[in-house]
Design an enzyme around this catalytic site. Structure first.
Site, short mmCIF file in Angstrom:
data_model
loop_
_atom_site.label_atom_id
_atom_site.label_comp_id
_atom_site.label_asym_id
_atom_site.label_seq_id
_atom_site.Cartn_x
_atom_site.Cartn_y
_atom_site.Cartn_z
N TYR A 24 29.67 73.97 25.06
CA TYR A 24 31.03 74.53 25.03
C TYR A 24 32.00 73.46 25.50
O TYR A 24 31.75 72.78 26.50
CB TYR A 24 31.14 75.75 25.94
CG TYR A 24 32.55 76.29 26.09
CD1 TYR A 24 33.02 77.29 25.24
CD2 TYR A 24 33.41 75.80 27.06
CE1 TYR A 24 34.31 77.78 25.36
CE2 TYR A 24 34.71 76.27 27.18
CZ TYR A 24 35.15 77.27 26.33
OH TYR A 24 36.43 77.74 26.45
N GLU B 103 39.48 75.14 21.65
CA GLU B 103 38.16 75.61 22.10
C GLU B 103 37.13 75.31 21.02
O GLU B 103 37.28 75.73 19.87
CB GLU B 103 38.21 77.11 22.38
CG GLU B 103 36.93 77.66 22.99
CD GLU B 103 37.05 79.14 23.32
OE1 GLU B 103 36.74 79.52 24.46
OE2 GLU B 103 37.45 79.92 22.43
#
Length: 416
Positions: free
Chosen positions: A138, A227
């Site tokens: 991530y 993101e």
């Protein structure tokens, strides 16, 4: 009365959380933006018709592809279409299969946990090559309130809900402050890659370059959030951004015309799009009492008081300090377009905003739009006396109050 507000349902807080608008773009657009900054992704091509999907798949150069519905919402893979098709992400093994899935997706509405029951229309699909992942990470670049600056947030536990990861294991989250002017240095980026577990110099460099270029996009394109979930190390040793979510600051639209040209208003609430054209701060809710207020703080208090008396606001609508009679009329048009609205509550505190301007707009809208639902008005402040006289002289059935509590209670009782 204000001592009771804390007991009301937090509808206003939900509304104000959405008040700040940040442009979102589709996945296929995000991939193009990443590639334009030299950030590697799986090869992908968008299609806007089933026939185009067939042609894209035929010319892709690979048989095993993934087809993804392009809808601005999370949870696409677990969602369902109003046509009955389950899932917005599927594996396809031939051009014919790509065309078949595209025909069931394009023009239909995808319902996910984020769209609500109405879903959102799918106007395009994205066909992407399949890449096998060895590990998922991530990565995000965002503004951090604690440091009052930009940070790189990374975790070796990607491909899942990062909030759950942070709650269960805070140590799994690596946060690195970024110097706004100079960006992320190569040594800093390499250090993050090492902390994530990249073990050889090649993959460390590839990951570091992604981190550095993500910040370049963030700064140069006035992003509010980037993101990547997941960023992946593939089985053949490549580091790729597999999916991306971007947010861009609406206040920068004047200098980011190429980015804001990507806006897809079909993914937005139509009433909010109309309100934005009139410079009205409007957010649609699920209740039956239309609200017209000036100032975000008063709007939130108004919604809380309505909720306190058992009512449900149909919207958050702040006309601001520069409203004109024409703006007020437009606000009425937007409120009345919602068939669920059974009463309208106007609550104005005239500081910069003049109450007589509001009264003029209310009277004009009531006459020209043939208003039939009950209208409750509370006006306090600048030109208050003149405004009240205008309403009285109009002869219209407008119910006026001085007290907020009494006015809200009346608006709730009339919304039957």
């Amino acid at each position: 009365m204000f001592r009771y507000i804390s007991k009301a349902k937090p509808l206003a807080r939900a509304a104000t959380a959405s008040q700040k608008r940040c442009l979102s773009i589709h996945e296929y657009q995000s991939m193009k933006l990443l590639n334009s900054y030299g950030i590697p992704t799986p090869k992908s091509v968008a299609a806007h018709t089933p026939e185009e999907a067939f042609e894209v798949a035929s010319n892709f150069g690979k048989d095993g592809l993934v087809i993804k519905a392009q809808v601005l919402a999370g949870g696409r893979g677990k969602g369902h279409f109003d046509t009955g098709l389950q899932g917005g992400v599927h594996m396809v093994n031939s051009p014919a299969e790509a065309k078949e899935y595209a025909s069931k997706m394009i023009g239909s509405k995808l319902i996910t946990k984020q769209t609500g029951a109405g879903g959102r229309v799918c106007n395009a699909v994205m066909l992407a090559e399949r890449r096998q992942t060895a590990h998922e990470y991530y990565v995000a670049v965002l503004n951090d309130r604690a440091t009052q600056g930009v940070v790189l947030v990374a975790s070796a536990q990607g491909g899942m809900n990062i909030e759950e990861v942070a709650a269960k294991d805070p140590s799994a989250i690596i946060t690195t402050p970024i110097d706004f002017n100079n960006g992320l240095s190569k040594p800093e980026a390499i250090e993050v890659a090492k902390k994530l577990g990249f073990s050889d110099a090649q993959t460390q460099n590839e990951a570091a370059d992604i981190f550095i270029n993500l910040y370049r996009i963030f700064k140069e394109k006035d992003a509010t959030q980037i993101e990547i979930n997941p960023m992946a190390l593939t089985t053949d040793g490549a580091v790729l951004c597999m999916d991306a979510k971007f947010g861009f600051d609406d206040n920068a639209s004047f200098r980011q015309k190429d980015v804001f040209a990507l806006r897809d208003i079909s993914q937005e609430e139509p009433s909010e799009v109309e309100a934005q054209k009139a410079d009205l701060n409007f957010i649609k809710l699920d209740g039956n009492i239309g609200c017209l207020v000036n100032g975000a703080g008063l709007a939130m208090a108004t919604m809380d008081v309505l909720s306190l008396h058992g009512g449900n606001p149909a919207n958050f609508l702040d006309v601001g300090g520069g409203a004109t009679p024409e703006t007020v009329k437009k606000a009425f048009e937007i409120l009345l377009a919602d068939p669920k609205v059974k009463s309208i509550f106007i609550n104005i505190f005239g500081g910069i905003m003049r109450c007589d301007y509001i009264a003029e707009g209310v009277i004009k809208a009531t006459k020209e739009l043939g208003l039939t639902i009950p209208l409750v008005v509370r006006l306090k402040g600048t030109k208050e006396a003149e405004a009240k006289q205008m309403i009285k002289d109009s002869g219209l059935k407008i119910i006026a109050f001085d007290g907020l509590d009494e006015a809200a209670e009346k608006a709730v009782s009339l919304a039957v």
